[in-house]
Design an enzyme around this catalytic site. Sequence first.
Site, mmCIF file in Angstrom:
data_model
loop_
_atom_site.group_PDB
_atom_site.id
_atom_site.type_symbol
_atom_site.label_atom_id
_atom_site.label_comp_id
_atom_site.label_asym_id
_atom_site.label_seq_id
_atom_site.Cartn_x
_atom_site.Cartn_y
_atom_site.Cartn_z
ATOM 1 C CG ASP A 90 -1.874 -1.149 1.309
ATOM 2 O OD1 ASP A 90 -1.636 -2.175 0.645
ATOM 3 O OD2 ASP A 90 -2.870 -1.018 2.044
ATOM 4 C CE LYS A 153 -4.857 1.816 3.223
ATOM 5 N NZ LYS A 153 -3.660 1.110 3.747
ATOM 6 C CE LYS A 183 -6.430 -1.550 3.344
ATOM 7 N NZ LYS A 183 -5.045 -2.060 3.541
#
Length: 219
Positions: A90, A153, A183
């Site tokens: 990430d 995300k 996400k």
Amino acid sequence: MAQLSRRDVAAMIDHTLLAPEATAADVSALVDEARALGVLAVCVSPAMLPLRAPGLTVATVAGFPSGKHHSLVKGSEARLAVDQGADEVDMVIDIGAAVAGDFNAVLSDIITVREAMGDRALLKVIIESAALSDAAIVECCRAAERAGANFVKTSTGFHPAGGASVHAVRLMAETVGGRLGVKASGGIRTSAAAAELISAGATRLGLSRSRDVLEGFPA
């Protein structure tokens, strides 16, 4: 939407521990709890790799939490993490570039990390949605898709502007149109909040209070 079961939601969770004071014992406890809860993944700081977690996806972060790292540093961090067994990375974009409207810089940043990692792991792109305008959220999602990311995300969970919101998740999901995962992370503490975010289009949840959230869903 049909009522979600505890198992359905667990299969979407990255059980997360990114506190700077986290110890090896804390991470071991995180893995044990993740197994007990039946979640998909654990997400830990890169210094905690390699991590033995059979049966779990191992995720980590790059350029975290500020995003104000040189792209080559983010790329090197991501590549090392994958070499050490991370299944997912990430990364945090340069949020200032997004605020300034320099989406070519955002694109270049993501491409650098994607190329450094290769295709050995999934790449999730943290855009820190609470700090961005709707137009910037859309452009960051487009940049992530063009750069070959697998997910967008919402948040690091460390920014003072806040974490995931239903509005941001819905906008991100509409922009990527199912081609990328979405996400939601940051400030998700209840089953009601999780359910709203899933309904808005979240396909993955980043949670540090996974047990509390899961207890609100039927077994």
